[in-house]
Design an enzyme around this catalytic site. Structure first.
Site, PDB file in Angstrom:
ATOM      1  N   ASN A   1     -12.537  -0.041  -4.934  1.00  0.00           N
ATOM      2  CA  ASN A   1     -12.246  -0.208  -6.366  1.00  0.00           C
ATOM      3  C   ASN A   1     -13.498  -0.714  -7.104  1.00  0.00           C
ATOM      4  O   ASN A   1     -13.976  -1.801  -6.817  1.00  0.00           O
ATOM      5  CB  ASN A   1     -11.092  -1.225  -6.502  1.00  0.00           C
ATOM      6  CG  ASN A   1     -10.748  -1.525  -7.950  1.00  0.00           C
ATOM      7  OD1 ASN A   1     -11.245  -0.875  -8.857  1.00  0.00           O
ATOM      8  ND2 ASN A   1      -9.885  -2.514  -8.134  1.00  0.00           N
TER       9      ASN A   1
ATOM     10  N   GLU B   1      -1.912 -16.078 -10.826  1.00  0.00           N
ATOM     11  CA  GLU B   1      -0.885 -15.291 -11.513  1.00  0.00           C
ATOM     12  C   GLU B   1       0.528 -15.759 -11.171  1.00  0.00           C
ATOM     13  O   GLU B   1       1.502 -15.221 -11.691  1.00  0.00           O
ATOM     14  CB  GLU B   1      -1.040 -13.806 -11.146  1.00  0.00           C
ATOM     15  CG  GLU B   1      -2.368 -13.220 -11.613  1.00  0.00           C
ATOM     16  CD  GLU B   1      -2.464 -11.713 -11.366  1.00  0.00           C
ATOM     17  OE1 GLU B   1      -1.469 -11.119 -10.918  1.00  0.00           O
ATOM     18  OE2 GLU B   1      -3.537 -11.149 -11.639  1.00  0.00           O
TER      19      GLU B   1
ATOM     20  N   TYR C   1       0.850  -1.197   0.000  1.00  0.00           N
ATOM     21  CA  TYR C   1       0.000   0.000   0.000  1.00  0.00           C
ATOM     22  C   TYR C   1       0.884   1.245   0.000  1.00  0.00           C
ATOM     23  O   TYR C   1       0.595   2.221  -0.701  1.00  0.00           O
ATOM     24  CB  TYR C   1      -0.930  -0.013   1.219  1.00  0.00           C
ATOM     25  CG  TYR C   1      -1.963  -1.117   1.135  1.00  0.00           C
ATOM     26  CD1 TYR C   1      -3.153  -0.923   0.432  1.00  0.00           C
ATOM     27  CD2 TYR C   1      -1.744  -2.348   1.735  1.00  0.00           C
ATOM     28  CE1 TYR C   1      -4.089  -1.935   0.339  1.00  0.00           C
ATOM     29  CE2 TYR C   1      -2.680  -3.370   1.653  1.00  0.00           C
ATOM     30  CZ  TYR C   1      -3.841  -3.161   0.952  1.00  0.00           C
ATOM     31  OH  TYR C   1      -4.771  -4.161   0.836  1.00  0.00           O
TER      32      TYR C   1
ATOM     33  N   CYS D   1      -6.419  -4.699  -7.719  1.00  0.00           N
ATOM     34  CA  CYS D   1      -6.162  -4.360  -6.319  1.00  0.00           C
ATOM     35  C   CYS D   1      -5.746  -5.601  -5.517  1.00  0.00           C
ATOM     36  O   CYS D   1      -5.248  -5.465  -4.400  1.00  0.00           O
ATOM     37  CB  CYS D   1      -7.364  -3.670  -5.692  1.00  0.00           C
ATOM     38  SG  CYS D   1      -8.887  -4.594  -5.814  1.00  0.00           S
ATOM     39  N   HIS D   2      -5.931  -6.797  -6.111  1.00  0.00           N
ATOM     40  CA  HIS D   2      -5.456  -8.005  -5.413  1.00  0.00           C
ATOM     41  C   HIS D   2      -3.924  -8.054  -5.380  1.00  0.00           C
ATOM     42  O   HIS D   2      -3.348  -8.849  -4.640  1.00  0.00           O
ATOM     43  CB  HIS D   2      -6.024  -9.261  -6.091  1.00  0.00           C
ATOM     44  CG  HIS D   2      -5.683  -9.389  -7.543  1.00  0.00           C
ATOM     45  ND1 HIS D   2      -6.407  -8.746  -8.540  1.00  0.00           N
ATOM     46  CD2 HIS D   2      -4.692 -10.057  -8.188  1.00  0.00           C
ATOM     47  CE1 HIS D   2      -5.873  -9.036  -9.718  1.00  0.00           C
ATOM     48  NE2 HIS D   2      -4.830  -9.822  -9.537  1.00  0.00           N
TER      49      HIS D   2
END
Lengths: 187, 150
Positions: free
Chosen positions: A148, A183, A125, A156-157
């Site tokens: 979001n 991912e 963050y 945002c993950h």
């Protein structure tokens, strides 16, 4: 029986979209993290929600974009295709037009930086706050992530706590973990 | 009453409007008329100022489209289905005559006796008021009785 057939219903919904009569269209997209409520305005994809309550989402869309809100698969098809490819592992970046015009400047700036965080990588963050030219605003960045309007597409993950913990996610930590594992960002 | 998102208006009225169009036009022509009714409603929706009388408004649009469709000859037109299952057989017997009435009387008669709308809704749909709607409906009924006797 003289009921409206699914085919007739679909033809009307398609025609409404084809004629450009909708302020916002929406549909549900199946995904490994549950059905996603996806909406698009005339400008682009404007909402992706987990665990959506359709009635509430409809009211929000009507309030934000106009009363002509209709469920219609066709305008959502490009988003459906890209999300499918993402979950199949064949897409790493989204090419969809997005509508973030209604967001506050700060939120837009943070989300623009967020969009640059590459597939399979994470930032904290604090780092994201620094990249958004507000180095001390880590907490405010957390709030922007929490609100979001376009999770997954605006990733945002990929934002985690300074201690390396996943910290939080509006769709629940389990989903955040699933996306990061997909991912290859975590094992 | 504030206006609903169009999705809800459509969900609430699509079945009865389609039933109305099937009785007026037959199933095949009703499908086109159905689509046109709701597209026209969608075009006009942002101009509505409140959410009252929307049912009457939907019927008014559908009636106008049905009348236009009737005027358009079509060689392959099906016979309209009889309205025998909807509990309004008495009106169904008169419905074909209603097409011969002047437009306001026809709309008032169809909305009152075919679809059970109250006079204030019909007045709103016709751009007048309850009293004028009642007068139009009774004038229409008188005219229909005369036609039936002929």
């Amino acid at each position: 029986m003289t009921a409206v057939t699914p085919d007739l219903d679909r033809r009307f919904r398609d025609a409404a979209a084809d004629e450009g009569l909708l302020d916002a269209a929406y549909d549900f997209v199946d995904s490994p993290v549950g059905p996603l409520f996806v909406a698009a305005s005339k400008r682009g994809v404007c909402r992706i929600s987990y665990d959506a309550e359709p009635e509430r989402e409809l009211d929000r869309l009507a309030h934000d974009f106009g009363l002509r809100v209709l469920r219609s698969a066709k305008p959502i098809d490009p988003a459906r295709r890209e999300l499918d490819e993402y979950f199949e592992g064949t897409r790493r970046e989204f090419d969809l037009p997005l509508d973030v015009a209604l967001l506050a400047d700060f939120n837009r700036r943070v989300l623009r930086e967020l969009a640059r965080v590459p597939y399979g990588e994470v930032v904290t963050y604090g780092e994201l706050a620094a990249r958004s030219a507000r180095p001390r605003a880590a907490r405010a960045v957390g709030t922007v992530m929490n609100r979001n309007p376009l999770p997954i597409v605006l990733p945002c993950h990929r934002v985690i706590g300074a201690n390396g913990k996943l910290t939080g996610y509006a769709g629940g930590l389990e989903r955040k973990e699933t996306l990061l594992r997909l991912e290859g960002a975590i094992l | 009453m504030s206006l609903l998102p169009f999705e809800r208006f459509y969900e609430q009225h699509r079945e009865e409007i389609f039933g109305f169009l099937v009785r007026r036009l037959g199933r095949d022509r009703a499908e086109d008329a159905f689509q046109e009714t709701f597209l026209r409603a969608l075009r006009a929706y942002p101009r509505l100022r409140h959410g009252e009388h929307l049912r009457a408004w939907a019927y008014t649009i559908a009636s106008r489209i049905a009348v236009d469709e009737h005027r358009r000859p079509r060689a392959d037109a099906d016979l309209p289905e009889l309205a025998s299952l909807d509990g309004r057989p008495a009106f169904a017997q008169l419905e074909h005559l209603a097409d011969q009435l002047p437009p306001t009387e026809r709309a008032a008669v169809v909305l009152r006796y075919g679809y059970d709308l109250d006079y204030s809704d019909i007045g709103a749909a016709l751009g007048s008021n309850a009293t004028a709607a009642r007068q139009a409906a009774s004038a229409g009924i008188r005219r229909l009785r005369q036609k039936e006797l002929q």
